[in-house]
Design an enzyme around this catalytic site. Structure first.
Site, PDB file in Angstrom:
ATOM      1  N   ASP A 154     -23.149 -57.453 -70.205  1.00 27.73           N
ATOM      2  CA  ASP A 154     -22.880 -56.056 -70.120  1.00 27.73           C
ATOM      3  C   ASP A 154     -23.589 -55.340 -70.995  1.00 27.73           C
ATOM      4  OD1 ASP A 154     -20.908 -57.094 -71.691  1.00 27.73           O
ATOM      5  OD2 ASP A 154     -19.782 -55.579 -71.573  1.00 27.73           O
TER       6      ASP A 154
ATOM      7  N   GLU B 226     -18.136 -58.072 -71.751  1.00 23.32           N
ATOM      8  CA  GLU B 226     -17.778 -58.430 -73.212  1.00 23.32           C
ATOM      9  C   GLU B 226     -17.309 -57.045 -74.075  1.00 23.32           C
ATOM     10  OE1 GLU B 226     -17.941 -58.876 -77.363  1.00 23.32           O
ATOM     11  OE2 GLU B 226     -19.550 -57.824 -76.253  1.00 23.32           O
TER      12      GLU B 226
END
Length: 386
Positions: free
Chosen positions: A77, A135
């Site tokens: 991400d 994350e």
């Protein structure tokens, strides 16, 4: 041909892959394009995979000989940052940017998969390639490490591009490497009144200010100075007018530590101190401690596997010391379940202007780090099962 030579042959494709992902960043739990790209790469390599946790992917390489199950993990991400750098591959998604190197991590693991596929018969055991979403939200690691598909892992490895280290170097060290990252939420409640009549009030702002000061004594007077702890209050909100004494103040902050025992003691003591400090001024305090991610603690045997892989490829001089950081990393959830190692890949090149820190709106790397990191992941994949 050596592993490094094999990766160097893929350098252009590796860089193009990273730049493509960089141009199309996606926030946590929204990594649909990135997931589709990963799946397309696995299809082309004929590596079986499964979509998990919404936008995650787990791919599996079965080796030619029996052995352990090894995980290699990359996070996917991006961050809610508007990119301001002038690179040709800048984000095309307004307000979203790969400012933490997760584009690099995905590109490296995909390229490592390509090389490892060519060496599949040499693998001992099973390699699971773990592409993890969210994350940055400190949510994806916990969700994925609890999947039944990963319950058989014997060891797990992850890496982070690191601009504090010169390109060509690595930090591969046992023990605590990143801190636990927890959040605290406090609501100090008093009694409102006219600003000219403080004797009729319980001033929540005054009480909250003393709570903030008192919380720092947990670090300075309740924790051994040999164990780092950070307590930061990042937001404070209260009051509606200059002539009204506030009846409520809301605070939020972060707590960082490296020791599980210190983490437990700090959580307990913070609540005691906050509530007692508020009561001193006639107020009350609602206290919530949210555990987000544990400390990232490398297991020695796994760290030695990673260290030897780097030394095999680059020599002992490539291994440098990096002091542990109070930043948090949700790979720690994997390390709570399975022995493993999280290491750092040098990506700094000051002459080229590649030195802005993580989460900076001009963050970028020396792309030789992609080659170095990919080669390290391949070598770990080959070595870990033996």
């Amino acid at each position: 041909m050596s592993i490094m030579e094999e990766v160097l042959r893929l350098r252009d494709e590796l860089i193009a892959l990273r730049r493509d992902i960089h141009r199309h960043p996606e926030l946590g739990w929204q990594e649909t394009r990135t997931q589709a790209l990963i799946c397309a790469q696995m299809d082309a390599l004929e590596i079986p995979y499964e979509k998990v946790c919404g936008t995650g992917v787990i791919a599996v390489l079965e080796g030619g000989a029996p052995g352990p199950v090894i995980g290699l993990r990359a996070d996917m991400d991006a961050l809610p940052i508007t990119e301001k750098g002038a690179c040709a591959y800048a984000s095309e998604n307004p307000g979203v940017m790969h400012a933490c190197g997760h584009d690099c991590h995905v590109a490296m693991l995909l390229t490592a998969a390509r090389v490892l596929k060519a060496h599949q018969s040499e693998l001992c055991g099973t390699l699971k390639l773990i592409f993890q979403p969210a994350e940055e939200l400190i949510e994806g690691g916990r969700a994925m490490c609890e999947l039944p598909q990963l319950a058989d892992l014997d060891r797990v490895f992850g890496a982070h591009i690191w601009v504090d280290l010169p390109v060509g170097t690595f930090s591969v060290e046992p023990g605590p490497r990143m801190a636990s990252a927890d959040n605290i939420y406090l609501t100090v409640k008093g009694k409102g009144a006219h600003g000219a009549q403080p004797h009729n009030a319980v001033d929540a702002i005054v009480a909250a200010c003393h709570v903030v000061s008192a919380l720092q004594t947990v670090v300075s007077r309740n924790t051994t100075p040999l164990e780092p702890v950070v307590v930061t209050i990042g937001t404070i909100e209260g009051g509606t007018s200059s002539n009204i004494i506030a009846n409520e103040v809301r605070l939020a902050g972060t707590v960082r530590s490296f020791s599980p025992a210190v983490r437990d003691a700090t959580e307990k003591r913070l609540e005691q101190v906050a509530c007692t400090a508020a009561q001193t001024f006639g107020a009350s305090c609602d206290f919530t401690y949210r555990r987000c991610t544990p400390a990232t603690i490398n297991e020695p045997a796994s760290t030695e596997i990673a260290r030897q892989a780097v030394e095999t490829l680059f020599g002992a001089q490539a291994l440098v010391h990096l002091e542990k950081t109070t930043g948090g990393e949700d790979f720690a959830w994997f390390l709570e379940h399975v022995p493993g190692c999280y290491f750092f890949i040098g990506a700094r090149n000051e002459a080229a202007g590649k030195c802005n820190p993580l989460h900076h709106d001009c963050f970028d790397i020396d792309e030789q780090a992609l080659v170095n990191g990919t080669a390290a992941l391949v070598q770990i994949g080959l070595n870990a099962g033996r």
